[in-house]
Design an enzyme around this catalytic site. Structure first.
Site, PDB file in Angstrom:
ATOM      1  N   ARG A  65       0.839  -1.196   0.000  1.00  0.00           N
ATOM      2  CA  ARG A  65       0.000   0.000   0.000  1.00  0.00           C
ATOM      3  C   ARG A  65       0.878   1.251   0.000  1.00  0.00           C
ATOM      4  NH1 ARG A  65      -3.868   2.074   4.267  1.00  0.00           N
ATOM      5  NH2 ARG A  65      -2.966   0.599   5.704  1.00  0.00           N
ATOM      6  N   ILE A  92      -8.065   2.981   1.272  1.00  0.00           N
ATOM      7  CA  ILE A  92      -7.625   3.620   2.513  1.00  0.00           C
ATOM      8  C   ILE A  92      -6.185   4.090   2.309  1.00  0.00           C
ATOM      9  CG2 ILE A  92      -7.100   3.201   4.953  1.00  0.00           C
ATOM     10  CD1 ILE A  92      -9.432   1.070   4.793  1.00  0.00           C
ATOM     11  N   HIS A 109     -18.327  12.085   2.794  1.00  0.00           N
ATOM     12  CA  HIS A 109     -18.915  10.813   3.225  1.00  0.00           C
ATOM     13  C   HIS A 109     -20.440  10.984   3.297  1.00  0.00           C
ATOM     14  CE1 HIS A 109     -19.090   6.902   5.135  1.00  0.00           C
ATOM     15  NE2 HIS A 109     -19.973   7.418   5.966  1.00  0.00           N
ATOM     16  N   GLU A 174     -24.596  16.260  -1.500  1.00  0.00           N
ATOM     17  CA  GLU A 174     -23.132  16.195  -1.676  1.00  0.00           C
ATOM     18  C   GLU A 174     -22.655  17.213  -2.707  1.00  0.00           C
ATOM     19  OE1 GLU A 174     -21.601  11.753  -0.765  1.00  0.00           O
ATOM     20  OE2 GLU A 174     -22.335  12.051  -2.788  1.00  0.00           O
TER      21      GLU A 174
HETATM   22  C1  GRF Z   1     -20.254   9.523  -2.806  1.00  0.00           C
HETATM   23  O1  GRF Z   1     -21.468   9.107  -2.251  1.00  0.00           O
HETATM   24  C2  GRF Z   1     -19.286   9.880  -1.721  1.00  0.00           C
HETATM   25  O2  GRF Z   1     -19.879  10.394  -0.573  1.00  0.00           O
HETATM   26  C3  GRF Z   1     -18.649   8.543  -1.400  1.00  0.00           C
HETATM   27  O3  GRF Z   1     -18.542   7.898  -2.646  1.00  0.00           O
HETATM   28  C4  GRF Z   1     -19.550   8.381  -3.539  1.00  0.00           C
HETATM   29  C5  GRF Z   1     -18.869   8.841  -4.799  1.00  0.00           C
HETATM   30  O4  GRF Z   1     -19.769   9.153  -5.821  1.00  0.00           O
HETATM   31  N1  GRF Z   1     -17.387   8.750  -0.730  1.00  0.00           N
HETATM   32  P1  GRF Z   1     -19.247   9.849  -7.162  1.00  0.00           P
HETATM   33  O5  GRF Z   1     -18.171   8.942  -7.757  1.00  0.00           O
HETATM   34  O6  GRF Z   1     -18.707  11.205  -6.807  1.00  0.00           O
HETATM   35  O7  GRF Z   1     -20.436   9.922  -8.060  1.00  0.00           O
END
Ligand code: GRF
Length: 197
Positions: A65, A92, A109, A174
């Site tokens: 990693r 990770i 997230h 988001e």
């Molecule tokens: C999103 O829901 C984000 O919160 C999570 O992974 C998803 C990514 O979606 N970490 P995208 O590839 O940006 O459409």
């Protein structure tokens, strides 16, 4: 300020960031988009937006990693990247990477952290029956889905909401929150402190 986006999947958050760059909500330069997955649609979106460096880096080509993360860091260093935005990056990062960009790696997230960590946060919240879930943008530290919180948006789960409706609402939240949180960070409005356990 130069930044990189790391993504593994569809890249809708990357797309929201690209839109915010065009509208100048985010005043910085997106120089690099990297993915650990060759088929990630995020790479297509980056190419279409003429991001200067768009690359698939295959983790299978590295023994550890840390070696993979070092390869990423080498690219970021060469391109003089100041901060890193994780947008659906499904790996990770090792302490080596975190240390190199301490309080300069942002992640999004799909829950109100510290609730519902992990890879199925929207499903877990839906199945648990909570009435409010949401979205969190935070700095990345050595623990998974953990680190100082930058911004959050609540999303209500209506009594008649299907899971698909909730997914749509969370993603819409988001796409609003991430550009906003990045702009706060760029304006020096965020002071990182150690996150509580
Ligand atoms: C999103 O829901 C984000 O919160 C999570 O992974 C998803 C990514 O979606 N970490 P995208 O590839 O940006 O459409």
């Amino acid at each position: 300020m130069n930044f990189a986006v790391l993504a593994s999947g569809n890249g809708t958050n990357l797309q929201a960031i690209i839109k915010a760059l065009k509208s100048k909500q985010i005043k910085a330069s997106l120089k690099v988009v990297l993915s650990d997955k060759a088929e990630a649609f995020a790479l297509e979106r980056a190419r279409k937006a003429a991001v200067p460096v768009v690359m698939h880096v295959d983790p299978k080509g590295f023994a550890t990693r840390e070696a993979f993360d070092q390869a990423l860091l080498d690219i970021l260093k060469k391109e003089e990247i100041d901060f890193v935005v994780l947008a659906g990056f499904m790996r990770i990062l090792s302490p080596l990477f975190i240390e190199a960009y301490r309080h300069k790696i942002l992640n999004i997230h799909p829950s109100l952290l510290p609730a519902f960590k992990g890879g199925h946060a929207i499903k877990d919240a839906y199945n648990f029956g909570v009435k409010v879930t949401g979205v969190t943008v935070h700095f990345v530290d050595e623990q998974v889905d953990h680190g100082p919180i930058i911004a959050q948006t609540p999303v209500e789960i209506g009594a008649n909401d299907t899971f698909d409706m909730l997914v749509e609402k969370v993603h819409a939240a988001e796409h609003q929150l991430y550009p906003y949180a990045i702009s706060l960070f760029l304006r020096g409005r965020i002071k990182a402190q150690r996150a509580a356990d």
